[in-house]
Scaffold this active site. Structure first.
Site, mmCIF file in Angstrom:
data_model
loop_
_atom_site.group_PDB
_atom_site.id
_atom_site.type_symbol
_atom_site.label_atom_id
_atom_site.label_comp_id
_atom_site.label_asym_id
_atom_site.label_seq_id
_atom_site.Cartn_x
_atom_site.Cartn_y
_atom_site.Cartn_z
ATOM 1 N N ARG A 180 -35.413 -60.120 -20.622
ATOM 2 C CA ARG A 180 -36.194 -61.099 -21.389
ATOM 3 C C ARG A 180 -37.458 -61.488 -20.640
ATOM 4 O O ARG A 180 -38.509 -61.638 -21.230
ATOM 5 C CB ARG A 180 -35.343 -62.348 -21.641
ATOM 6 C CG ARG A 180 -34.311 -62.089 -22.708
ATOM 7 C CD ARG A 180 -33.850 -63.358 -23.379
ATOM 8 N NE ARG A 180 -32.552 -63.086 -23.980
ATOM 9 C CZ ARG A 180 -31.419 -63.657 -23.604
ATOM 10 N NH1 ARG A 180 -31.419 -64.604 -22.708
ATOM 11 N NH2 ARG A 180 -30.290 -63.307 -24.153
ATOM 12 N N HIS A 287 -12.397 -49.572 -16.101
ATOM 13 C CA HIS A 287 -12.986 -50.908 -15.890
ATOM 14 C C HIS A 287 -12.669 -51.455 -14.495
ATOM 15 O O HIS A 287 -11.986 -52.466 -14.342
ATOM 16 C CB HIS A 287 -12.510 -51.886 -16.980
ATOM 17 C CG HIS A 287 -13.445 -53.052 -17.161
ATOM 18 N ND1 HIS A 287 -13.592 -53.720 -18.353
ATOM 19 C CD2 HIS A 287 -14.288 -53.669 -16.294
ATOM 20 C CE1 HIS A 287 -14.467 -54.700 -18.218
ATOM 21 N NE2 HIS A 287 -14.911 -54.688 -16.965
ATOM 22 N N ILE A 288 -13.208 -50.736 -13.472
ATOM 23 C CA ILE A 288 -12.922 -51.108 -12.082
ATOM 24 C C ILE A 288 -14.177 -51.521 -11.316
ATOM 25 O O ILE A 288 -14.203 -51.506 -10.085
ATOM 26 C CB ILE A 288 -12.207 -49.955 -11.329
ATOM 27 C CG1 ILE A 288 -13.018 -48.649 -11.442
ATOM 28 C CG2 ILE A 288 -10.787 -49.757 -11.858
ATOM 29 C CD1 ILE A 288 -12.477 -47.510 -10.570
ATOM 30 N N GLY A 289 -15.212 -51.920 -12.059
ATOM 31 C CA GLY A 289 -16.496 -52.268 -11.419
ATOM 32 C C GLY A 289 -16.373 -53.207 -10.231
ATOM 33 O O GLY A 289 -16.965 -52.976 -9.179
HETATM 34 C C1 GLV Z 1 -16.034 -57.525 -15.281
HETATM 35 O O1 GLV Z 1 -16.288 -56.816 -16.208
HETATM 36 C C2 GLV Z 1 -16.401 -58.902 -15.219
HETATM 37 O O2 GLV Z 1 -16.939 -59.431 -16.204
HETATM 38 O O3 GLV Z 1 -16.139 -59.541 -14.190
#
Ligand code: GLV
Ligand code: GLV
Length: 324
Positions: A180, A287-289
């Site tokens: 933005r 989903h292991i970020g």
């Molecule tokens: C992971 O996806 C988070 O939102 O912490």
């Protein structure tokens, strides 16, 4: 009179659990699977605080089931798209989350996923087991390199900024971003703010780190994939819902783009019969970020602290209150 806190999962890191147990009466959903909706609606009754995860949808129905004594909902996540923020604000419930803490871990995973996708690490590893590695080959298992490339980051927040700083070390030529506002930090890596269309048309790597909002939902649809280079690598570490997944599948199958790396998708977990899992040009992670050990410990500590600040101290002392 100790406050009552509901924790929606059994296997949260002990640091957060112990902090809460010291000062509150803790009710735990004693399973390592997400709490079913019906159990959430009943267990949340009469609690003063909730420690939740991104798998728990906290909406008006859940808040009404809780009752008027509920003062704080703290999510062990940076994403808050599972929380109905308007409904929380209306009831004057404080909201905690964990920004900042997981930036490095998630950026690290993003770079790992990008390299695994572009340099075909998973496919190459599988090829060995399939007996396909006959000899060193000049053309086998090649993929685009980062050096000299143009990288586009969609939604330059904390995580996107850290990804850009990491990638700079790989001698990328140019970093474009959408956001933005112009980000001051972008001067550190020579980032250039552009319109989304230009980013899609010119980037060799498109990395999505935006939050899921009404504006970003389904942002990556057929039209967006068509604008990208045929050689583009698409990486998503934000939320699956920013992608029109059938359109992505089509784009990967018919060569509209070269490959995708996804740490997030819809639904999660991805069904084992999903066509995406059959593609060699799609790398999927569960989903292991933020899944670095120290990071998850810190996320649980901060989530507990957010709750304790509201129930025992002062809301103003929350480490990371969400500005509603
Ligand atoms: C992971 O996806 C988070 O939102 O912490
Ligand atoms: C939020 O997603 C961030 O970039 O920290």
């Amino acid at each position: 009179n100790r406050p009552k806190v509901l924790i929606t999962r059994s296997d949260i890191p002990t640091v957060g659990l112990n902090l809460l147990k010291e000062q509150c009466d803790v009710i735990i959903w004693e399973k390592p699977e997400p709490i079913p909706r019906s159990a959430l609606l009943s267990k949340i009754q009469n609690v003063d605080g909730v420690y939740c995860l991104l798998t728990d949808k906290i909406d008006a129905e859940v808040l009404d089931a809780a009752g008027p004594q509920l003062k704080v909902v703290a999510s062990m996540s940076v994403g808050v798209d599972h929380l109905d923020l308007q409904a929380l604000k209306k009831r004057n419930i404080k909201v905690g989350y964990t920004p900042g803490i997981l930036t490095d871990a998630t950026a690290e995973l993003t770079v790992a996923l990008l390299l695994a996708t572009s340099r075909r690490l998973i496919e190459a590893n599988r090829a060995i087991y399939k007996g396909e590695w006959k000899a060193w080959s000049p053309t086998w298992m090649c993929g685009p390199g980062l050096s000299g490339s143009t990288v586009g980051i969609v939604g330059l927040g904390r995580i996107g900024t850290q990804v850009a700083k990491c990638l700079k070390g790989f001698n990328v030529n140019k970093i474009l971003y959408t956001s933005r506002n112009v980000k001051q930090e972008a001067s550190e890596f020579g980032g250039e703010k552009v319109e989304l269309d230009l980013l899609l048309q010119t980037s060799d790597f498109v990395i999505v780190t935006t939050a899921l909002t009404t504006e970003t939902r389904q942002m990556f649809n057929q039209s967006a994939f068509t604008k990208m280079k045929k050689s583009a690598i698409f990486i998503n570490v934000s939320r699956g819902e920013v992608v029109d997944q059938p359109a992505l599948l089509e784009a990967l199958k018919n060569g509209t783009i070269q490959a995708a790396g996804l740490d997030v998708m819809t639904p999660e977990p991805i069904p084992l019969n999903s066509e995406l899992l059959k593609l060699n040009n799609c790398v999927i992670l569960p989903h292991i970020g933020s899944a670095a050990i120290e990071t998850r410990e810190e996320m649980s500590r901060i989530t507990a602290k957010n709750i304790i600040a509201v129930l025992i101290g002062k809301p103003a002392e929350m480490p990371t209150p969400l500005q509603l």
